[in-house]
Motif scaffolding. Structure first.
Motif, short mmCIF file in Angstrom:
data_model
loop_
_atom_site.label_atom_id
_atom_site.label_comp_id
_atom_site.label_asym_id
_atom_site.label_seq_id
_atom_site.Cartn_x
_atom_site.Cartn_y
_atom_site.Cartn_z
N HIS A 245 0.81 -1.22 0.00
CA HIS A 245 0.00 0.00 0.00
C HIS A 245 0.84 1.27 0.00
O HIS A 245 0.30 2.37 -0.11
CB HIS A 245 -0.92 0.02 1.22
N ILE A 246 2.15 1.12 0.15
CA ILE A 246 3.02 2.30 0.20
C ILE A 246 3.16 2.88 -1.21
O ILE A 246 3.40 2.17 -2.19
CB ILE A 246 4.39 1.93 0.79
N ARG A 247 2.98 4.20 -1.28
CA ARG A 247 3.03 4.90 -2.56
C ARG A 247 4.11 5.97 -2.50
O ARG A 247 4.15 6.77 -1.55
CB ARG A 247 1.67 5.54 -2.86
N MET A 248 4.99 5.98 -3.46
CA MET A 248 6.11 6.92 -3.50
C MET A 248 6.01 7.75 -4.77
O MET A 248 5.91 7.21 -5.86
CB MET A 248 7.43 6.16 -3.47
N THR A 249 6.03 9.06 -4.61
CA THR A 249 6.03 9.96 -5.75
C THR A 249 7.33 10.73 -5.77
O THR A 249 7.69 11.38 -4.79
CB THR A 249 4.84 10.94 -5.70
N VAL A 250 8.04 10.63 -6.87
CA VAL A 250 9.31 11.33 -7.04
C VAL A 250 9.05 12.60 -7.84
O VAL A 250 8.48 12.55 -8.93
CB VAL A 250 10.34 10.44 -7.77
N PHE A 251 9.49 13.72 -7.29
CA PHE A 251 9.38 15.00 -7.98
C PHE A 251 10.77 15.49 -8.37
O PHE A 251 11.63 15.69 -7.51
CB PHE A 251 8.70 16.05 -7.09
N GLY A 252 10.99 15.66 -9.67
CA GLY A 252 12.24 16.22 -10.16
C GLY A 252 11.95 17.43 -11.03
O GLY A 252 10.79 17.74 -11.32
N SER A 253 12.98 18.11 -11.46
CA SER A 253 12.79 19.29 -12.30
C SER A 253 12.32 18.93 -13.70
O SER A 253 11.76 19.78 -14.41
CB SER A 253 14.10 20.09 -12.37
N LYS A 254 12.54 17.68 -14.12
CA LYS A 254 12.13 17.26 -15.47
C LYS A 254 10.75 16.62 -15.47
O LYS A 254 9.95 16.87 -16.38
CB LYS A 254 13.17 16.28 -16.04
N HIS A 255 10.45 15.79 -14.48
CA HIS A 255 9.15 15.13 -14.44
C HIS A 255 8.95 14.49 -13.07
O HIS A 255 9.87 14.45 -12.24
CB HIS A 255 9.01 14.07 -15.55
N ALA A 256 7.72 14.00 -12.85
CA ALA A 256 7.37 13.29 -11.61
C ALA A 256 7.07 11.84 -11.95
O ALA A 256 6.70 11.50 -13.08
CB ALA A 256 6.16 13.94 -10.95
N VAL A 257 7.24 10.96 -10.94
CA VAL A 257 7.03 9.52 -11.15
C VAL A 257 6.20 8.98 -9.98
O VAL A 257 6.48 9.27 -8.81
CB VAL A 257 8.38 8.76 -11.20
N ASP A 258 5.21 8.18 -10.31
CA ASP A 258 4.30 7.57 -9.31
C ASP A 258 4.64 6.08 -9.20
O ASP A 258 4.51 5.33 -10.17
CB ASP A 258 2.85 7.77 -9.77
N ILE A 259 5.08 5.66 -8.00
CA ILE A 259 5.51 4.27 -7.78
C ILE A 259 4.64 3.66 -6.68
O ILE A 259 4.55 4.22 -5.58
CB ILE A 259 7.00 4.21 -7.35
N ARG A 260 4.00 2.56 -6.95
CA ARG A 260 3.06 1.95 -6.01
C ARG A 260 3.57 0.60 -5.55
O ARG A 260 3.78 -0.30 -6.37
CB ARG A 260 1.69 1.82 -6.66
N GLY A 261 3.78 0.49 -4.25
CA GLY A 261 4.23 -0.75 -3.65
C GLY A 261 5.74 -0.87 -3.66
O GLY A 261 6.44 -0.28 -4.50
N CYS A 262 6.26 -1.63 -2.69
CA CYS A 262 7.70 -1.84 -2.59
C CYS A 262 7.94 -3.21 -1.98
O CYS A 262 7.06 -3.80 -1.35
CB CYS A 262 8.37 -0.75 -1.76
N THR A 263 9.14 -3.71 -2.15
CA THR A 263 9.52 -5.01 -1.60
C THR A 263 10.41 -4.78 -0.37
O THR A 263 10.96 -3.68 -0.19
CB THR A 263 10.26 -5.85 -2.64
N PRO A 264 10.57 -5.78 0.49
CA PRO A 264 11.44 -5.61 1.66
C PRO A 264 12.86 -5.24 1.25
O PRO A 264 13.39 -5.77 0.28
CB PRO A 264 11.38 -6.96 2.36
N GLY A 265 13.47 -4.31 2.02
CA GLY A 265 14.82 -3.88 1.71
C GLY A 265 15.86 -4.86 2.23
O GLY A 265 15.59 -5.71 3.04
#
Length: 265
Positions: A245-265
């Motif tokens: 359920h974890i959602r990560m949004t990356v904001f950069g000067s060129k574009h943004a990225v929407d990433i849904r879900g992650c695996t154990p580190g």
């Protein structure tokens, strides 16, 4: 930020809206079109007075997240708000995320009765900001009955402004590590993706509105973007995180990225 400061911050944010600011934001419903599956695409357009802004769904460390109440709507079983990529507003010791002047929020509406009109009724609680940030409320009510199948330009443009998906942006890996540090819960994410343009900011959402998340401490080492946040329960209760359920949004000067879900580190 210590969690004991949260009630003080919320109290400041929820101060009464000055009478002079009551008309700084207006809302309207855009009709949209009918999708091939019979469901509908519509939108809410919010227009603010010059210089005013409102918040994205994750507003930053000291913001008011918007809340939609669809009670009173008919021929509507679900609504998905599609968020255009917002602007990151960086001020001294404060970062907020939102939209300035105007924003169109596309809505994907699931309709039980295909082909029948939709009564869209919503109350939106949100924050608006100029020199200070204060709460506001919009009441919108309209009938969506178009039979058009062609995309409406303003809504199509807003859909095109959404962040890239993980696949589109070339994300190859996203991990989450959960640990305790002096009794505080920390969440660290590591995302492998091409540079989005510096300085980069990662916003982490848990899918649980009762959890407070600090602003991320983000660093890039080669192809990996690492972020660390503190997590606390708003009422001091226990915390259980679901990586899917974890959602990560990356904001950069060129574009943004929407990433849904992650695996154990």
């Amino acid at each position: 930020m210590k969690t004991t400061l949260i009630p003080l911050i919320l109290a400041a944010l929820l101060a009464p809206l000055p009478a002079s600011a009551m008309d700084v934001i207006k809302g309207e419903i855009l009709q949209g079109w009918v999708r091939p599956d019979g469901n509908r695409v519509a939108a809410i357009r919010m227009t603010m007075a010059p210089g005013w802004k409102t918040y994205w769904r994750a507003p930053g460390d000291m913001g008011i997240p918007p809340h939609f109440d669809w009670a009173g709507s008919t021929n509507l079983s679900a609504v998905a708000v599609e968020w255009p990529a917002p602007t990151v507003f960086r001020e001294e010791n404060l970062t907020t995320i939102g939209y300035k002047d105007q924003v169109v929020l596309p809505l994907v509406i699931t309709t039980p009765q295909k082909g029948a009109p939709v009564r869209l009724q919503t109350t939106i609680d949100l924050g608006v900001c100029l020199d200070v940030c204060v709460p506001a409320q919009l009441h919108l009510d309209g009938i969506i009955d178009t039979d058009a199948t062609r995309a409406e330009p303003a809504i199509a443009a807003a859909l095109a402004q959404r962040p890239y998906s993980a696949q589109e942006a070339g994300v190859t890996k996203a991990t989450c590590t959960i640990r305790f540090n002096n009794g505080d819960l920390e969440l660290e994410t590591a995302i492998t993706l091409p540079d989005t343009g510096g300085p980069e900011l990662v916003v982490i959402e848990t899918g649980q509105p009762d959890l407070w998340i600090s602003e991320a401490d983000t660093t890039r080492h080669g192809g990996t973007l690492t972020s660390r946040v503190d997590v606390a329960h708003s009422t001091g209760g226990p915390i259980a995180l679901n990586r899917s359920h974890i959602r990560m949004t990356v904001f950069g000067s060129k574009h943004a990225v929407d990433i849904r879900g992650c695996t154990p580190g």
